[in-house]
Motif scaffolding. Structure first.
Motif, PDB file in Angstrom:
ATOM      1  N   LEU A 102      43.681  34.611  45.182  1.00 16.13           N
ATOM      2  CA  LEU A 102      43.566  33.957  43.876  1.00 16.13           C
ATOM      3  C   LEU A 102      44.461  34.656  42.863  1.00 16.13           C
ATOM      4  O   LEU A 102      44.286  35.856  42.593  1.00 16.13           O
ATOM      5  N   ARG A 103      45.396  33.900  42.304  1.00 13.08           N
ATOM      6  CA  ARG A 103      46.301  34.464  41.292  1.00 13.08           C
ATOM      7  C   ARG A 103      46.418  33.488  40.133  1.00 13.08           C
ATOM      8  O   ARG A 103      46.547  32.288  40.324  1.00 13.08           O
ATOM      9  N   GLY A 104      46.363  34.041  38.921  1.00 15.83           N
ATOM     10  CA  GLY A 104      46.577  33.220  37.744  1.00 15.83           C
ATOM     11  C   GLY A 104      48.049  32.851  37.611  1.00 15.83           C
ATOM     12  O   GLY A 104      48.921  33.604  38.036  1.00 15.83           O
ATOM     13  N   SER A 105      48.294  31.692  37.035  1.00 19.40           N
ATOM     14  CA  SER A 105      49.685  31.247  36.870  1.00 19.40           C
ATOM     15  C   SER A 105      50.180  31.586  35.464  1.00 19.40           C
ATOM     16  O   SER A 105      49.382  31.693  34.530  1.00 19.40           O
ATOM     17  N   ALA A 108      43.502  29.287  39.946  1.00 17.59           N
ATOM     18  CA  ALA A 108      44.090  29.108  41.281  1.00 17.59           C
ATOM     19  C   ALA A 108      43.550  27.870  41.982  1.00 17.59           C
ATOM     20  O   ALA A 108      43.869  27.619  43.147  1.00 17.59           O
ATOM     21  N   GLY A 109      42.698  27.081  41.284  1.00 16.17           N
ATOM     22  CA  GLY A 109      42.195  25.840  41.855  1.00 16.17           C
ATOM     23  C   GLY A 109      40.894  25.973  42.620  1.00 16.17           C
ATOM     24  O   GLY A 109      40.545  25.091  43.412  1.00 16.17           O
ATOM     25  N   TRP A 110      40.145  27.062  42.378  1.00 23.30           N
ATOM     26  CA  TRP A 110      38.868  27.280  43.081  1.00 23.30           C
ATOM     27  C   TRP A 110      37.716  27.310  42.085  1.00 23.30           C
ATOM     28  O   TRP A 110      37.909  27.463  40.890  1.00 23.30           O
ATOM     29  N   GLN A 111      36.495  27.188  42.618  1.00 25.79           N
ATOM     30  CA  GLN A 111      35.298  27.244  41.775  1.00 25.79           C
ATOM     31  C   GLN A 111      34.762  28.674  41.695  1.00 25.79           C
ATOM     32  O   GLN A 111      35.007  29.498  42.566  1.00 25.79           O
ATOM     33  N   CYS A 112      33.969  28.913  40.634  1.00 31.09           N
ATOM     34  CA  CYS A 112      33.288  30.196  40.452  1.00 31.09           C
ATOM     35  C   CYS A 112      31.817  29.928  40.168  1.00 31.09           C
ATOM     36  O   CYS A 112      31.477  29.022  39.391  1.00 31.09           O
ATOM     37  N   ALA A 142      38.270  32.983  35.311  1.00 35.22           N
ATOM     38  CA  ALA A 142      39.475  32.244  34.898  1.00 35.22           C
ATOM     39  C   ALA A 142      40.580  32.349  35.947  1.00 35.22           C
ATOM     40  O   ALA A 142      41.300  31.382  36.217  1.00 35.22           O
ATOM     41  N   VAL A 143      40.685  33.536  36.572  1.00 33.83           N
ATOM     42  CA  VAL A 143      41.693  33.706  37.632  1.00 33.83           C
ATOM     43  C   VAL A 143      41.383  32.751  38.788  1.00 33.83           C
ATOM     44  O   VAL A 143      42.265  32.061  39.308  1.00 33.83           O
ATOM     45  N   ALA A 144      40.103  32.710  39.197  1.00 36.95           N
ATOM     46  CA  ALA A 144      39.713  31.845  40.327  1.00 36.95           C
ATOM     47  C   ALA A 144      39.965  30.379  39.995  1.00 36.95           C
ATOM     48  O   ALA A 144      40.530  29.633  40.815  1.00 36.95           O
ATOM     49  N   HIS A 186      43.897  31.953  32.621  1.00 33.53           N
ATOM     50  CA  HIS A 186      43.616  33.366  32.368  1.00 33.53           C
ATOM     51  C   HIS A 186      44.339  33.845  31.109  1.00 33.53           C
ATOM     52  O   HIS A 186      43.737  34.488  30.229  1.00 33.53           O
ATOM     53  N   GLU A 187      45.608  33.516  30.991  1.00 33.30           N
ATOM     54  CA  GLU A 187      46.378  33.939  29.807  1.00 33.30           C
ATOM     55  C   GLU A 187      45.888  33.233  28.552  1.00 33.30           C
ATOM     56  O   GLU A 187      45.817  33.832  27.475  1.00 33.30           O
TER      57      GLU A 187
END
Length: 710
Positions: A255-258, A321-325, A316-318, A263-264
């Motif tokens: 998982l990486r923020g764009s 990246a298009g995933w749920q938290c 926010a990072v998750a 996240h930003e």
């Protein structure tokens, strides 16, 4: 009840031939099961609390007041006397003609039979010398003859229960010691120098010779004790490090923020700047999330250090990246606090948040379940209801557990199982046929954990620590008052309310009776209502419906209520900056970390805050130590260190709620060298002798290895 050799340990009665049923269990057998003494190895590891010296006889004419000794002689008088209560009085005369009176305030017919006139008896107890001569009150005793040998080793006294006599337990342990598989499983070269073989160590501790130094036995510094501590620490470290290695082979979404992503945008939208500690731990978590192995990290920080915003950044990072938290909290009040904060931060950025708790029913609940299952909601917040079978996720990438130590171990294990099930059922976004992806796991705790505890209990966790409070927090002064000064405390809170401040008044939970909890809270509510005319006093307790609790808390948060009388449902998560006074009634009933958590509900604004601890005497040494620590420091890490000193590691870490104490013998502070040796040896043993490592874990932990995963 003193033991008597005339009362044998009776086997269970045979099964009825007519019914063909299994043999009925005796009361001692049931009691042994309740104590967890099911296997021979369990009994072998059930070590004495203390020892009695029954290897010598002391002539009565050489005894002095206060001596604890064993004597032997003939019963010359045995009678029941009534002096307000029935007592059994027995006169014993030794072979030199000296006498002692044995006094029993509680006795049974078997006592009278064993202690009949003419019987030869061996008795052990403390000598008291008074106006009427020597006396022993409730000595242990047994019927003997002139040829009955003395014990050749010190007599063990075991932890037990009323249904499990010492004589029965001693026989069971001695028998189990002969049968238990105590052969060495560790290579000789890996056993620290100077420690005896395991079988020798256990035989020594159960039956030490009269020459054994009682001080080294009782303070656990004897080499035999050191061997057991090392074995236990090694098994625990092996289990934890093995779990860590197993996790390294699992796969998780990277998982990486764009750039310019959620996240930003969240960082830019926050109405405050992050502290250096918050930035550091957020970067540690982001680095973990970017790896293709599942994160297993504990985020710890003192009360008010800002863990929620760090969790929001991880979420926010998750989501970026298009995933749920999913975020799970132990109570609805705490879950709702998170819900409101996260909505405030994330909904303006386009995030859909679902809210799932036990109190949401019908169509509203189904709407939330559908939003989670379809992926429409990318952030799901709730209580343990989040781990119910009916809750399905579309693409779960990160699970966050707040106040993880307050969930029962069974709940934490259920969450881990659900995460595994979700992974198995989810579509993998990676290479075809690569297998399921497991979500990352972030656990949070506002109870700071001393380093030695983190090293031991969390050997398979990475630990991030927020060791800095946000600027602008007001100092909290702690005052301790005896219950007799309660009126003074009421005057002080009246003055605070007059100045426009708000007040918490916390009543303790009484575990044995919810009715007493309610009575205590409602009476205090009524009393403060009378003492503060014209002021609004609210009441919050565990029996109220969730909607009513939420409404009351909302009134207090908005300033409509001046005083909130509550049980410890407000222990964590409640954030009302205008509340500057915390009164904790019967403070001696609370644990130190709980007192610190409650104190953390004030001091959240710019006004100096006060925490008042009201106690009812007399205080135990533990109670005094807790209140002294609270008055002397507001540092959560120092509080945690003192809590560890007062309670010990098992209770500090919630071993009671797990139902399985993970460390029975080792002391994490005193045995730090043994812990270091075990930590260093565990990876070597796993690499070079995996079978020995497996046997070591099974011997010491058995089924408890599951608890280590929670």
């Amino acid at each position: 009840m003193p033991e008597a050799s005339t009362v044998p340990s009776t086997p269970p009665p045979p099964a009825s031939a007519a019914t063909g049923g299994a043999p009925a269990k005796s009361a001692p057998q049931k009691a042994m099961e309740k104590l967890g003494l099911a296997r021979d190895i369990d009994l072998a590891l059930h070590l004495p609390l203390r020892y009695e010296d029954e290897t010598t006889l002391t002539p009565l004419d050489r005894s002095r007041d206060g001596d604890t000794l064993q004597c032997e002689g003939e019963v010359i008088e045995s009678r029941i006397e009534v002096r307000g209560r029935r007592q059994l009085l027995v006169k014993l005369r030794d072979d030199d003609g000296a006498q002692v009176l044995l006094r029993f305030l509680h006795f049974y017919p078997t006592h009278q039979k064993t202690l009949a006139v003419g019987a030869r008896v061996r008795a052990r107890g403390e000598i008291r010398v008074g106006f009427f001569g020597r006396e022993m009150v409730h000595p242990s005793f047994r019927k003997v003859d002139e040829q009955t040998p003395l014990a050749t080793s010190l007599t063990p006294v075991y932890p037990t229960s009323a249904q499990l006599p010492q004589a029965y337990l001693r026989k069971a342990v001695a028998s189990a010691l002969r049968r238990a598989p105590l052969d060495e499983v560790l290579p000789q070269a890996m056993i620290p120098r100077g420690l005896p073989p395991l079988r020798d160590a256990l035989n020594f501790l159960h039956h030490p010779p009269p020459s054994a130094g009682l001080s080294t036995l009782e303070d656990h510094t004897h080499p035999a004790w050191q061997r057991l501590k090392f074995e236990e620490l090694l098994a625990q470290q092996l289990s934890q490090q093995r779990a860590q290695r197993e996790r390294a082979h699992l796969r998780a979404p990277a998982l990486r923020g764009s750039p310019g992503g959620l996240h930003e945008r969240l960082l830019a939208a926050l109405p405050f700047a992050l502290t250096g500690a918050q930035r550091r731990v957020a970067e540690e978590i982001a680095a973990d999330l970017a790896r293709p192995q599942p994160m297993h990290r504990l985020l710890q920080g003192d009360v008010g250090s800002g863990k929620t915003v760090v969790a929001a950044l991880a979420a926010a990072v998750a989501m970026d990246a298009g995933w749920q938290c999913a975020l799970m909290a132990p109570t609805e009040i705490l879950a709702e606090q998170h819900f409101r904060k996260l909505i405030g931060w994330l909904e303006p950025l386009g995030v859909r948040v679902a809210w799932i708790t036990g109190s949401i029913k019908g169509k509203a609940r189904q709407k939330m379940l559908d939003a989670a299952a379809s992926g429409e909601a990318t952030l799901i917040v709730g209580t343990h209801a989040v781990i119910e079978d009916k809750v399905r996720f579309h693409r779960l990438g990160l699970a966050i557990i707040d106040e993880q130590h307050r969930f029962g171990v069974a709940q934490r294990l259920a969450l881990r199982k659900k995460l595994a099930d979700e992974a198995a059922g989810a579509a993998d976004s990676g290479a075809p046929g690569a297998g399921p992806l497991e979500p990352h796991l972030l656990m949070m705790s506002a109870t700071p954990i001393p380093r030695t505890l983190a090293m031991t209990y969390f050997a398979d966790l990475d630990v991030s620590t927020i060791d800095e409070l946000p600027p602008g927090r007001s100092p909290i002064v702690t005052r301790v008052f005896a219950d007799g000064r309660r009126d003074d405390v009421v005057e002080k809170i009246a003055a605070a309310v007059e100045d426009g401040r708000q007040v918490y008044w916390v009543c303790p939970l009484i575990e044995e009776s919810e009715a007493l909890d309610l009575k205590n809270a409602t009476e205090t509510h009524a009393e403060l209502g009378e003492a503060l005319p014209g002021r609004k006093v609210g009441l919050l307790h565990g029996r109220m419906p969730a909607a009513e609790k939420a409404a009351t808390m909302a009134q207090f948060s908005s300033g409509e209520l001046d005083v909130l009388v509550a049980t410890t449902v407000i222990e964590v998560g409640v954030d009302v900056p205008n509340a500057s006074v915390m009164v904790i009634e019967h403070a001696e009933r609370f644990g130190l970390s709980q007192l610190h958590q409650l104190r953390g509900r004030v001091g959240r604004g710019s006004v100096a805050s006060v925490c008042v601890l009201i106690y009812t005497g007399p205080l135990s040494d533990t109670g005094k130590a807790r209140l002294r620590a609270m008055a002397e420091t507001t540092d959560g890490f120092e509080i945690a260190r003192r809590d560890l000193d007062i309670r010990g590691p098992g209770e500090f870490m919630g071993a009671r709620q797990s139902g399985a104490q993970l460390l029975r013998f080792a002391d994490l502070q005193e045995d730090a060298p043994l812990l270091s040796a075990a930590r260093a040896l565990a990876p070597r043993l796993l690499d070079e002798h995996p079978r020995a490592a497996q046997l070591q874990v099974e011997r010491w932990l058995g089924h408890k290895t599951e608890y280590l995963k929670a």
